[in-house]
Design an enzyme around this catalytic site. Structure first.
Site: not given
Length: 158
Positions: A16, A84-86, A89
């Site tokens: 990421s 959004e990825e964080a 995750i």
């Protein structure tokens, strides 16, 4: 929604990062080094197929990974995709399905954890766009706080 623990783990590592900051230098070297060691790594430029819905494909790739490496750079928080990825995750980490390793690329962990400097400016812009009390913003802030509190690697030069 099914727990990610029920899903097959197709990737060893999910990277990421904010593309415009790092794609041509640090990430390229990291991806190559992992690949040369036989570590199957998800990187959006290599794994996304033309026509895939980006958001769904990224979230699925996170769920199908064993490890996530979040490379926090100066402009990471300016990207709603990165945030959004964080959040995804950290959600998978909380479920016990994903190990997370942060790299603090020319930023301090405290800048990520309690938004300061570029992270504070980015979050102010998101607040203006989504509203200060939006659930999305709360998820993103929690993800940054939690990820910024993990033991990771500071990388200021090289």
């Amino acid at each position: 929604m099914a727990s990610s623990s029920n899903l097959k783990k197709n990737y060893d590592v999910f990277l990421s990062f904010r593309g415009i900051d790092l794609r041509k230098n640090f990430i390229g070297h990291l991806y190559t080094a992992l690949d040369q060691k036989g570590v199957y790594t998800f990187i959006d430029s290599e794994e996304l197929r033309k026509g895939d819905q980006i958001s769904a494909a990224l979230m699925k790739a996170i769920e199908e990974s064993r490890i996530a490496i979040i490379i926090f750079s100066e402009d990471y928080a300016s990207s709603s995709w990165c945030l959004e990825e964080a959040a995804k995750i950290m959600e998978c980490k909380e479920q016990g399905d994903l190990k997370v390793f942060p790299v603090f690329y020319k930023v301090e962990p405290r800048e990520v954890r309690t938004p300061r400097e570029s992270y504070d400016k980015a979050m102010e812009k998101h607040e203006f766009k989504f509203g200060k009390d939006s659930e999305k913003l709360k998820r993103w802030k929690k993800a940054l706080f939690d990820a910024g509190g993990l033991s990771g690697w500071p990388l200021n030069e090289g």
